[in-house]
Design an enzyme around this catalytic site. Structure first.
Site, PDB file in Angstrom:
ATOM      1  N   PHE A  18       0.760  -1.247   0.066  1.00  0.00           N
ATOM      2  CA  PHE A  18      -0.055   0.115   0.097  1.00  0.00           C
ATOM      3  C   PHE A  18       0.653   1.213   0.072  1.00  0.00           C
ATOM      4  CE2 PHE A  18      -2.350  -3.213   2.469  1.00  0.00           C
ATOM      5  CZ  PHE A  18      -2.980  -3.796   1.454  1.00  0.00           C
ATOM      6  N   LYS A  21       4.092   1.390  -4.597  1.00  0.00           N
ATOM      7  CA  LYS A  21       4.999   0.660  -5.595  1.00  0.00           C
ATOM      8  C   LYS A  21       4.783   0.311  -6.936  1.00  0.00           C
ATOM      9  CE  LYS A  21       5.653  -2.963  -3.018  1.00  0.00           C
ATOM     10  NZ  LYS A  21       4.525  -2.557  -2.085  1.00  0.00           N
ATOM     11  N   GLU A  92       5.825  -7.039  -8.562  1.00  0.00           N
ATOM     12  CA  GLU A  92       5.964  -8.105  -7.676  1.00  0.00           C
ATOM     13  C   GLU A  92       7.285  -9.175  -7.653  1.00  0.00           C
ATOM     14  OE1 GLU A  92       4.025  -7.950  -5.170  1.00  0.00           O
ATOM     15  OE2 GLU A  92       2.107  -7.116  -5.934  1.00  0.00           O
ATOM     16  N   CYS A 186       3.751   0.809  10.869  1.00  0.00           N
ATOM     17  CA  CYS A 186       5.214   1.403  11.213  1.00  0.00           C
ATOM     18  C   CYS A 186       5.991   0.346  12.131  1.00  0.00           C
ATOM     19  CB  CYS A 186       4.998   2.697  11.937  1.00  0.00           C
ATOM     20  SG  CYS A 186       4.318   2.613  13.653  1.00  0.00           S
TER      21      CYS A 186
END
Length: 195
Positions: A18, A21, A92, A186
């Site tokens: 998310f 990329k 991927e 995080c």
């Protein structure tokens, strides 16, 4: 930044799920196409969330791609699938075996621009090969960050959730999913159960 123009090179776009990329990969493909460069896109057979032969993003953008089996033989076939394209995109990359590194080296040595995207960490927060190896050989590396779904800080980890709970360390590494099985987290909010 000095752009390489006289030879091939490798670019890696990495980061947590998310983080954008594939959006960035698609942006680079669109720019290459606008510049009149022929583009080839490759995606692994294990990721069919956006269509059988489609490189797709969570935001809904897509690009036609050749599906390749995520095996040594499948990766070795990538150069034979090309028809002179100057830009080769591989989405991927984390689902492909280590042989992808040598194939990317070969493509760059042949004068091609190789642009890869993939997450560099497993849900455990450990290196997700071969992306760290690809980062080491790349001329350009961009590490994207998402937003932590728990606290709103920049997210660099992939939180796998099983029935809403953090996955156990011993769960399988590869499990293709979308929002229902993963969250961006995080460092402080990332949890891997070990009990």
């Amino acid at each position: 930044m000095h752009a390489i123009t006289n030879s091939g090179w490798v670019e890696v776009i990495t980061g947590s799920m998310f983080s954008g990329k594939t959006e960035e990969l698609l942006r680079r493909l669109r720019r290459a196409e606008i510049a009149g460069q022929d583009v080839a896109a490759v995606t692994p057979a294990v990721d069919d969330r956006y269509g059988e032969a489609t490189l797709g993003s969570h935001a809904g953008r897509s690009w036609a791609a050749t599906v390749v089996e995520p095996t040594a033989e499948g990766v070795a076939s990538i150069p034979t699938l090309l028809n002179g394209e100057q830009v080769v995109a591989i989405d991927e990359a984390n689902f492909f075996p280590a042989e992808l590194v040598d194939v990317c080296q070969e493509l760059a040595a042949d004068g091609r621009r190789v642009v890869l995207s993939g997450t560099d960490q497993t849900f455990r927060g450990e290196p997700f090969e071969p992306v760290p190896q690809l980062m080491a050989i790349a001329e350009y590396v961009d590490k994207m960050r998402a937003i932590c779904m728990q606290c709103g800080e920049p997210a660099t980890r992939n939180q796998r959730l099983i029935e809403g709970e953090p996955a156990h360390y011993d769960d399988p590494t590869v499990m293709v999913g979308a929002e229902e099985t993963y969250e961006a987290r995080c460092r402080n909010c990332h949890v891997v159960r070990r009990e």
